[in-house]
Scaffold this motif. Structure first.
Motif, PDB file in Angstrom:
ATOM      1  N   GLY A 158      36.565  42.324  48.599  1.00 21.08           N
ATOM      2  CA  GLY A 158      36.688  41.935  47.197  1.00 21.08           C
ATOM      3  C   GLY A 158      36.819  43.139  46.278  1.00 21.08           C
ATOM      4  N   ALA A 159      37.446  42.919  45.127  1.00 22.65           N
ATOM      5  CA  ALA A 159      37.687  44.001  44.164  1.00 22.65           C
ATOM      6  C   ALA A 159      36.389  44.636  43.672  1.00 22.65           C
ATOM      7  N   HIS A 160      35.349  43.825  43.468  1.00 23.89           N
ATOM      8  CA  HIS A 160      34.069  44.363  42.983  1.00 23.89           C
ATOM      9  C   HIS A 160      33.449  45.312  44.015  1.00 23.89           C
ATOM     10  N   ALA A 161      33.511  44.937  45.283  1.00 16.86           N
ATOM     11  CA  ALA A 161      32.973  45.804  46.336  1.00 16.86           C
ATOM     12  C   ALA A 161      33.756  47.110  46.402  1.00 16.86           C
ATOM     13  N   ILE A 162      35.080  47.033  46.295  1.00 15.70           N
ATOM     14  CA  ILE A 162      35.903  48.247  46.313  1.00 15.70           C
ATOM     15  C   ILE A 162      35.486  49.168  45.175  1.00 15.70           C
ATOM     16  N   GLU A 163      35.262  48.592  44.011  1.00 13.62           N
ATOM     17  CA  GLU A 163      34.838  49.363  42.840  1.00 13.62           C
ATOM     18  C   GLU A 163      33.498  50.067  43.103  1.00 13.62           C
ATOM     19  N   ILE A 164      32.541  49.349  43.696  1.00 14.72           N
ATOM     20  CA  ILE A 164      31.229  49.950  43.969  1.00 14.72           C
ATOM     21  C   ILE A 164      31.342  51.044  45.023  1.00 14.72           C
ATOM     22  N   PHE A 165      32.160  50.822  46.060  1.00 11.52           N
ATOM     23  CA  PHE A 165      32.378  51.884  47.047  1.00 11.52           C
ATOM     24  C   PHE A 165      32.964  53.117  46.378  1.00 11.52           C
ATOM     25  N   ASN A 166      33.964  52.921  45.504  1.00  7.67           N
ATOM     26  CA  ASN A 166      34.573  54.053  44.803  1.00  7.67           C
ATOM     27  C   ASN A 166      33.553  54.791  43.947  1.00  7.67           C
ATOM     28  N   VAL A 226      43.042  42.962  48.933  1.00  9.95           N
ATOM     29  CA  VAL A 226      41.865  42.564  48.160  1.00  9.95           C
ATOM     30  C   VAL A 226      41.662  41.071  48.333  1.00  9.95           C
ATOM     31  N   CYS A 227      40.450  40.681  48.711  1.00 10.14           N
ATOM     32  CA  CYS A 227      40.120  39.264  48.878  1.00 10.14           C
ATOM     33  C   CYS A 227      39.842  38.643  47.516  1.00 10.14           C
ATOM     34  N   HIS A 228      40.391  37.449  47.317  1.00  7.33           N
ATOM     35  CA  HIS A 228      40.170  36.738  46.063  1.00  7.33           C
ATOM     36  C   HIS A 228      39.428  35.432  46.274  1.00  7.33           C
ATOM     37  N   ASN A 229      39.386  34.939  47.518  1.00  3.82           N
ATOM     38  CA  ASN A 229      38.779  33.637  47.788  1.00  3.82           C
ATOM     39  C   ASN A 229      37.830  33.777  48.961  1.00  3.82           C
ATOM     40  N   HIS A 230      36.544  33.910  48.699  1.00  8.53           N
ATOM     41  CA  HIS A 230      35.563  34.152  49.760  1.00  8.53           C
ATOM     42  C   HIS A 230      35.307  32.951  50.650  1.00  8.53           C
ATOM     43  N   GLU A 231      35.765  31.779  50.250  1.00 10.31           N
ATOM     44  CA  GLU A 231      35.577  30.614  51.107  1.00 10.31           C
ATOM     45  C   GLU A 231      36.446  30.695  52.350  1.00 10.31           C
ATOM     46  N   HIS A 232      37.483  31.525  52.289  1.00 14.02           N
ATOM     47  CA  HIS A 232      38.392  31.679  53.432  1.00 14.02           C
ATOM     48  C   HIS A 232      38.368  33.134  53.888  1.00 14.02           C
TER      49      HIS A 232
END
Length: 119
Positions: free
Chosen positions: A66-74, A106-112
């Motif tokens: 997900g985009a938020h996780a990428i941001e935190i890793f960065n 980037v994942c946008h739908n965590h249900e899949h």
């Protein structure tokens, strides 16, 4: 340098947050010095980047994220490689040889989550 690969069995997981474990390789001068498995402590928003940083990880390899996780890793100076598929062993060798590039998946739908690596 420590390279973590989101792992599912012997393969790269399609979504780092839902993988059962992370295979962490310690690399020195392009040689693998050590390999350990860290059990995924659970998928809570923002927690996994901190968990991996606390374990000294410099690079995370996954199918998707997900985009938020990428941001935190960065923010934690951890390089993110997404779009990886196949064998974890092959992916770490490709990274060490400078041949593994991020697709920017980037994942946008965590249900899949199992489909994230294909975005």
């Amino acid at each position: 340098m420590k390279i973590a690969i989101a792992s599912e069995g012997l393969n790269v997981s399609g979504h780092f947050g839902h993988c059962p474990f992370f295979t962490v390789y310690e690399v020195e001068n392009k040689d693998i010095k050590n390999k350990i498995e860290l059990e995924n402590p659970g998928h809570k928003p923002g927690a996994l980047p901190v968990f991996l940083k606390e374990n000294g990880v410099d690079v995370i390899v996954s199918g998707g994220m997900g985009a938020h996780a990428i941001e935190i890793f960065n923010e934690n100076n951890i390089e993110v490689i997404t779009g990886a598929t196949g064998s974890i062993e092959e992916n770490v060798k490709l990274y060490i040889d400078g041949k593994l590039e991020s697709s920017g998946s980037v994942c946008h739908n965590h249900e899949h989550s199992h489909e994230c690596g294909n975005h």
